[in-house]
Design a protein around this motif. Sequence first.
Motif, mmCIF file in Angstrom:
data_model
loop_
_atom_site.group_PDB
_atom_site.id
_atom_site.type_symbol
_atom_site.label_atom_id
_atom_site.label_comp_id
_atom_site.label_asym_id
_atom_site.label_seq_id
_atom_site.Cartn_x
_atom_site.Cartn_y
_atom_site.Cartn_z
ATOM 1 N N ILE A 68 0.840 -1.196 0.000
ATOM 2 C CA ILE A 68 0.000 0.000 0.000
ATOM 3 C C ILE A 68 0.878 1.251 0.000
ATOM 4 O O ILE A 68 0.656 2.194 -0.774
ATOM 5 C CB ILE A 68 -0.937 0.018 1.231
ATOM 6 N N TYR A 109 2.489 1.906 -3.333
ATOM 7 C CA TYR A 109 1.530 2.408 -4.322
ATOM 8 C C TYR A 109 1.214 3.879 -4.049
ATOM 9 O O TYR A 109 1.187 4.709 -4.974
ATOM 10 C CB TYR A 109 0.240 1.594 -4.294
ATOM 11 N N VAL A 110 1.001 4.222 -2.768
ATOM 12 C CA VAL A 110 0.633 5.590 -2.405
ATOM 13 C C VAL A 110 1.713 6.590 -2.803
ATOM 14 O O VAL A 110 1.430 7.627 -3.409
ATOM 15 C CB VAL A 110 0.346 5.696 -0.890
ATOM 16 N N HIS A 147 1.757 7.175 -6.505
ATOM 17 C CA HIS A 147 0.508 7.644 -7.124
ATOM 18 C C HIS A 147 -0.189 8.656 -6.213
ATOM 19 O O HIS A 147 -1.415 8.645 -6.059
ATOM 20 C CB HIS A 147 -0.437 6.471 -7.406
ATOM 21 N N GLU A 148 0.579 9.542 -5.599
ATOM 22 C CA GLU A 148 0.005 10.457 -4.602
ATOM 23 C C GLU A 148 -1.124 11.321 -5.165
ATOM 24 O O GLU A 148 -2.164 11.484 -4.529
ATOM 25 C CB GLU A 148 1.110 11.347 -4.031
ATOM 26 N N GLU A 182 -3.148 10.763 -7.546
ATOM 27 C CA GLU A 182 -4.357 9.981 -7.818
ATOM 28 C C GLU A 182 -5.042 9.536 -6.535
ATOM 29 O O GLU A 182 -6.274 9.581 -6.416
ATOM 30 C CB GLU A 182 -4.032 8.741 -8.662
ATOM 31 N N VAL A 183 -4.231 9.142 -5.540
ATOM 32 C CA VAL A 183 -4.782 8.596 -4.297
ATOM 33 C C VAL A 183 -5.647 9.601 -3.561
ATOM 34 O O VAL A 183 -6.679 9.236 -2.962
ATOM 35 C CB VAL A 183 -3.643 8.096 -3.375
ATOM 36 N N MET A 235 -9.165 9.215 -4.653
ATOM 37 C CA MET A 235 -9.745 7.866 -4.683
ATOM 38 C C MET A 235 -10.720 7.614 -3.531
ATOM 39 O O MET A 235 -10.609 8.249 -2.471
ATOM 40 C CB MET A 235 -8.623 6.819 -4.604
ATOM 41 N N LEU A 283 -8.709 2.265 -3.927
ATOM 42 C CA LEU A 283 -7.339 2.001 -3.489
ATOM 43 C C LEU A 283 -7.155 0.526 -3.162
ATOM 44 O O LEU A 283 -6.106 -0.059 -3.480
ATOM 45 C CB LEU A 283 -6.990 2.854 -2.267
ATOM 46 N N HIS A 299 -6.691 -1.325 -6.428
ATOM 47 C CA HIS A 299 -5.389 -1.076 -7.050
ATOM 48 C C HIS A 299 -4.245 -1.760 -6.309
ATOM 49 O O HIS A 299 -3.229 -2.117 -6.914
ATOM 50 C CB HIS A 299 -5.116 0.433 -7.125
ATOM 51 N N THR A 300 -4.414 -1.938 -5.013
ATOM 52 C CA THR A 300 -3.340 -2.548 -4.213
ATOM 53 C C THR A 300 -3.612 -4.024 -3.904
ATOM 54 O O THR A 300 -2.791 -4.668 -3.246
ATOM 55 C CB THR A 300 -3.155 -1.775 -2.889
ATOM 56 N N LYS A 333 -6.309 10.899 3.472
ATOM 57 C CA LYS A 333 -6.274 11.670 2.225
ATOM 58 C C LYS A 333 -6.077 13.164 2.507
ATOM 59 O O LYS A 333 -5.360 13.847 1.774
ATOM 60 C CB LYS A 333 -7.562 11.457 1.427
#
Length: 252
Positions: free
Chosen positions: A17, A20-21, A24-25, A27-28, A31, A36, A39-40, A63
């Motif tokens: 996680i 990914y975060v 892709h900050e 985008e997250v 989300m 999320l 995606h993870t 977020k």
Amino acid sequence: MFTSEMIASFNDLETDIYNYVITHEQEVIYMRIRELAEHTHVSTATILRFCKKVGCEGFSEFKTKLKIELKSRQETVKSGEHTVMEFFERTLSSDQEAVLLEAVELLTSADNVLFVGIGSSGILAEYGARYFSSLGKFSMYIKDFSYPIHNRLQKNSVSIVLSVSGENSFTVKQMNRLKREGSKVISITNNKHCTTAKMSDINLAYYMTEEYYEDTNITTQVPVIYLLETLARKLNQHEQDLRKKAMEGHDE
């Protein structure tokens, strides 16, 4: 936002996680928790446990904190541009020219020039030594406190010490050592009230707002480069003028 302690405590799923975060900050922050999770490839419960582990009550708070951090990074970059412009405006209209000329006079009479610094200041100290040497004033860069310096190199020498805070213990100890051996000291610091500045014979202070990113000092070093290059060029011009006068006097 993510401390080294937090990252070390992540299990395999939480590490996925995290990876990914941070990649892709943008985008997250838009989300939903289910997006999320998809995606993870984990459950929403795992996402919530991850949020709590990083000090958030839920995904919404996570977020929000992520948005605040992204905004602060952008503001840091923008403020850096403004502070550099302010430095040049302040420098061009100040009496710092007199201090630079005083430093040039001190350097002119020196047989050896030694540069001292650590961290980012060390990188610039090495650059300064090379730049001065390129303009005809051979200089050395000292990065190791235990580096042996022959007494004859310290006599009639000038040490140029670089430090943002002016409180680094390595720098202060090295200055004390050099001064004890008879070296004069010119320091370039962020303010004139620090220990390094007070120990110096001449201090050039540039007064920039100190900036930090994840506990790392990222205060711009553009003023230091400007001061080093200006000092080296003025020194070179001054020495050329002295040689020219000596030649003219010899011809007479």
